[in-house]
Design a protein around this motif. Structure first.
Motif, short mmCIF file in Angstrom:
data_model
loop_
_atom_site.label_atom_id
_atom_site.label_comp_id
_atom_site.label_asym_id
_atom_site.label_seq_id
_atom_site.Cartn_x
_atom_site.Cartn_y
_atom_site.Cartn_z
N THR A 176 0.61 -1.49 -0.27
CA THR A 176 -0.01 -0.13 -0.29
C THR A 176 1.23 1.32 -0.08
OG1 THR A 176 -1.82 -1.02 1.73
CG2 THR A 176 -1.98 1.66 1.01
N ARG A 214 0.85 5.16 1.05
CA ARG A 214 0.19 6.15 1.16
C ARG A 214 0.35 7.49 0.60
NH1 ARG A 214 -2.83 5.84 6.07
NH2 ARG A 214 -2.65 4.43 7.15
N ARG A 250 -4.71 9.66 0.18
CA ARG A 250 -5.53 8.40 -0.65
C ARG A 250 -4.37 7.21 -0.05
NH1 ARG A 250 -6.99 10.93 -6.48
NH2 ARG A 250 -4.63 11.85 -6.15
N ARG A 251 -4.42 6.07 -0.60
CA ARG A 251 -4.30 4.94 -0.68
C ARG A 251 -3.85 4.40 -1.81
NH1 ARG A 251 -4.49 2.24 4.94
NH2 ARG A 251 -4.76 3.96 6.70
N HIS A 267 -3.32 0.60 -3.06
CA HIS A 267 -2.89 -0.69 -3.40
C HIS A 267 -2.57 -1.56 -4.69
CE1 HIS A 267 -2.83 -4.01 -0.72
NE2 HIS A 267 -3.91 -5.02 -1.48
N ARG A 285 -5.57 -0.85 -7.26
CA ARG A 285 -6.48 0.25 -6.53
C ARG A 285 -6.87 1.42 -5.63
NH1 ARG A 285 -7.50 -4.11 -2.95
NH2 ARG A 285 -7.64 -3.11 -2.32
N ASP A 290 -7.88 3.85 -3.55
CA ASP A 290 -8.90 3.94 -2.16
C ASP A 290 -9.20 2.92 -2.72
OD1 ASP A 290 -7.97 6.51 -0.58
OD2 ASP A 290 -9.33 7.56 -1.85
N GLU A 291 -10.78 3.12 -3.59
CA GLU A 291 -11.70 1.83 -3.36
C GLU A 291 -11.65 1.15 -4.64
OE1 GLU A 291 -12.01 -0.22 -0.77
OE2 GLU A 291 -11.23 0.91 0.13
#
Length: 495
Positions: free
Chosen positions: A64, A66, A71-72, A74, A91, A93-94
């Motif tokens: 992940t 940052r 936001r993240r 991944h 990804r 975020d989602e």
């Protein structure tokens, strides 16, 4: 339509007019091309010092990143030396992204919009390159240019591996080496008194008191903006701007003012001025290499005083044998890539590279500049190096070994040990050897075997004990105001 995907549609529309037989194959190649470019981009995001990434956190399910805005991002744990596409989606975020250009657009980082356009072009161009491939012959190629035209995917680690902004589909088909065209070079007559000439410029490229400078047809149309009569036919090599004349003879390096991967491919006045000195210097180095490494000679170089109108004539590597091919083409040979073969090739390359580094010379030994001489059975016998413009030379190192210091100046000259090691290790180990191995475990195994018998020099100690330097290719494309190379470090596979 989201703008990055527009490049894919534009390519398909042009292809429907030019080569309707390739449209279905092109569209079928797009998902794989997106994954290939996304994998290269993810490598850069996970290993380069990008200022808007504040932390990298590994876990059982992946990595992940940052971002500075909270936001993240991944994705999977990357193998920084893998050449096969590993990443089909990441990804933010989602939201899952399978398109590298769309991902870069959504990241909304400084200079990301221009880079996203380059990524979109890289995807579309890569799909086009793959779509046009015929079944590969199992016969050993007769000509040097045939090896180079087998290399389809471009740079193994650069997200812009196939980016050719400014080239239409018709121009890619007409000039891209992987499409196997015959390119007719034009020529521009320039009064000899207005030119800088180094080496010997041949009689067939002279017209009385004028020199005839070979010009790539793309350059003639888009940069010089003048129609040129079609001249000598030639086969484009993997760099696109360098071509092999039909019927043998020298390779012709032309100016090509287009951005390919990271750089605009002009020929600087500086490099023309240094070319003959570097070529003569390389011949003196050959005597110290015990047959391990040879250099192609620069036969002649000319500039009309501008990087946009210049040319270099260089000896073909095939003067050193029929089975001489770029390291980047090794994957196309059909030879079994056994651990023992890879270790022997690695030992040969490290022996040559480290010996020169000890003398004070660092090669830019990536898979395009470094060539390997193979035996009839496919065993690596020796190496050939071409294109001396980006080597680095240490006057202090040469002096320590009693080697006369050539009359060089400018960027080629440095006594900075870190810069010298970066140049060699970044191109040879993190470049040519890593791409030939294709993964971190394979590279580690080859290096462990190869280094056992090498002399324990300070340079080898640095290679064994420190992180592996490599160019920060993504950072460089996102830093248009920063001149020169930028660097990062990869995990040393030997640690």
């Amino acid at each position: 339509m989201h703008r990055p995907r527009a490049a894919e549609v534009q390519f398909a529309e042009e292809l429907a007019v030019l080569r309707p037989d390739l449209v279905a194959r092109y569209e079928a190649e797009l998902p794989g091309a997106r994954a290939a470019v996304l994998s290269r981009l993810w490598r850069g995001l996970t290993h380069e010092p990008l200022p808007w990434i504040t932390a990298r956190e590994g876990g059982r399910e992946g990595l992940t990143l940052r971002l500075a805005d909270g936001r993240r991002l991944h994705g999977p744990h990357p193998d920084p030396f893998a050449t096969a596409a590993q990443v089909t989606a990441v990804r933010l975020d989602e939201v899952a992204h399978d398109d590298p250009a769309r991902l870069m657009t959504c990241l909304a980082v400084p200079h990301g919009t221009d880079f996203a356009a380059e990524l979109a072009d890289s995807v579309a161009s890569l799909a086009l390159s793959r779509a046009g491939q015929p079944p590969r012959s199992q016969e050993w190629p007769e000509h040097d240019w045939e090896w180079e035209q087998r290399i389809v995917d471009g740079h193994p680690y650069h997200p812009n591996c196939r980016a050719r902004p400014g080239f239409s589909v018709a121009e890619q088909l007409a000039y891209g080496p992987e499409h196997r065209p015959l390119v007719r070079l034009g020529s521009v007559p320039v009064p000899a008194g207005e030119c800088l000439v180094t080496g010997a410029w041949p009689a067939e490229l002279r017209d009385g008191e004028r020199l005839l400078l070979p010009v790539h047809p793309w350059q003639a149309e888009h940069v010089l903006k003048r129609p040129l009569p079609e001249g000598v036919p030639a086969h484009p090599l993997m760099s696109l701007r360098t071509l092999a004349l039909t019927g043998g003879g020298p390779h012709v390096k032309t100016a090509l003012s287009a951005r390919l991967t990271s750089s605009v491919r002009d020929i600087s006045v500086y490099s023309i001025g240094m070319s003959a000195i570097l070529s003569e210097f390389a011949e003196t180095l050959t005597e110290r290499m015990d047959g391990l490494l040879r250099f192609t000679r620069t036969l002649g170089a000319v500039t009309a005083g501008t990087p946009e109108l210049a040319a270099v004539l260089r000896e073909s590597p095939q003067v050193y044998g029929d089975r001489v091919l770029p390291v980047a083409a090794l994957a196309t040979t059909g030879l079994p890539a056994s651990p023992s073969w890879l270790a022997e090739f690695t030992r040969l390359a490290l022996t040559a590279g480290l010996r020169l580094l000890e003398l004070g010379v660092a090669l830019e030994a990536h898979g395009q500049n470094l060539l390997v001489v193979l035996s009839e059975s496919g065993a690596p016998l020796g190496l050939v190096y071409r294109d001396l413009a980006d080597i680095r030379v240490s006057p202090a190192g040469l002096a320590r070994h009693g080697i006369p210091v050539p009359a060089l100046s400018g960027r080629v000259v440095t006594d900075d040990v870190r810069a010298l090691r970066r140049k060699l290790f970044g191109s040879l180990v993190a470049g040519a050897l890593a791409a030939t191995a294709g993964s971190a475990p394979a590279l580690r195994g080859a290096l462990e075997t190869a280094v056992r018998d090498l002399p324990r020099t300070p340079d080898l100690a640095a290679l064994l004990e420190q992180p592996l330097p490599t160019k920060a290719l993504t950072l460089m494309r996102l830093s248009p105001g920063t001149a020169g190379d930028q660097w990062t470090e990869l995990p040393n596979p030997l640690l």
